[in-house]
Design a protein around this motif. Structure first.
Motif, PDB file in Angstrom:
ATOM      1  N   GLY A   1     -42.453  -3.036  59.486  1.00 44.17           N
ATOM      2  CA  GLY A   1     -41.540  -2.453  58.513  1.00 44.17           C
ATOM      3  C   GLY A   1     -40.139  -3.027  58.495  1.00 44.17           C
ATOM      4  O   GLY A   1     -39.315  -2.627  57.676  1.00 44.17           O
ATOM      5  N   VAL A   2     -39.836  -3.972  59.397  1.00 44.74           N
ATOM      6  CA  VAL A   2     -38.500  -4.583  59.406  1.00 44.74           C
ATOM      7  C   VAL A   2     -38.395  -5.524  58.202  1.00 44.74           C
ATOM      8  O   VAL A   2     -39.305  -6.306  57.937  1.00 44.74           O
ATOM      9  CB  VAL A   2     -38.248  -5.352  60.722  1.00 44.74           C
ATOM     10  N   ARG A   3     -37.287  -5.436  57.465  1.00 46.91           N
ATOM     11  CA  ARG A   3     -37.102  -6.286  56.293  1.00 46.91           C
ATOM     12  C   ARG A   3     -35.868  -7.178  56.375  1.00 46.91           C
ATOM     13  O   ARG A   3     -35.790  -8.188  55.688  1.00 46.91           O
ATOM     14  CB  ARG A   3     -37.042  -5.443  55.012  1.00 46.91           C
TER      15      ARG A   3
ATOM     16  N   THR B   1     -34.973  -1.615  58.279  1.00 42.92           N
ATOM     17  CA  THR B   1     -36.094  -1.395  57.369  1.00 42.92           C
ATOM     18  C   THR B   1     -35.607  -1.500  55.923  1.00 42.92           C
ATOM     19  O   THR B   1     -34.412  -1.690  55.676  1.00 42.92           O
ATOM     20  CB  THR B   1     -36.722  -0.013  57.618  1.00 42.92           C
TER      21      THR B   1
ATOM     22  N   ALA C   1     -34.174  -0.235  62.730  1.00 46.32           N
ATOM     23  CA  ALA C   1     -35.466  -0.179  63.420  1.00 46.32           C
ATOM     24  C   ALA C   1     -35.301  -0.557  64.885  1.00 46.32           C
ATOM     25  O   ALA C   1     -35.994  -0.028  65.762  1.00 46.32           O
ATOM     26  CB  ALA C   1     -36.468  -1.109  62.754  1.00 46.32           C
TER      27      ALA C   1
END
Length: 125
Positions: A62-64, A91, A97
């Motif tokens: 989920g890390v963006r 995220t 995160a």
């Protein structure tokens, strides 16, 4: 020293851009072919498959975005630089995160600088 910091910051911009674009193969090419990556809670991974696997895992989790903040840079000879910095992984909604610190040994290969040894540790307990 300021020139070295500028050089590392420019390379880190490429790193962050590759991550944000989910281009983990491009990100891995910023490392030497025989690099060593040592993430929190994991064995040392050798070769470009290591960073590709580690950062693909962060993306899958989920890390963006990945923010890198350079704190200290210094020479270790004509073809090696050390970097001590911090990272923040966020995220999609901007929540943190993970955050932590890292040390990278940069190596000059064929006139270009690559991450050679990368060790990072989360600030989470």
């Amino acid at each position: 020293m300021a020139d070295l910091k500028t050089l590392i910051e420019a390379n880190n911009e490429k790193f962050m851009a590759c991550f944000k674009a989910n281009d983990m193969k491009g990100l891995a090419k910023l490392y030497t072919e025989d690099c060593k990556i040592m993430p929190t809670g994991s064995d040392t991974l050798v070769g470009r498959e290591g960073p590709e696997k580690v950062f693909s895992g962060a993306w899958a989790g989920g890390v963006r975005t990945l923010e890198l903040k350079v704190e200290e840079v210094g020479p270790m000879g004509s073809d090696v630089i050390y970097e001590r910095s911090t990272y923040t992984m966020k995220t999609e909604d901007g929540s943190v995160a993970d955050a932590g610190k890292y040390v990278v040994i940069w190596k000059k290969v064929g006139g270009d600088w690559f991450l050679h040894i990368d060790i990072f540790n989360s600030n989470k307990a």
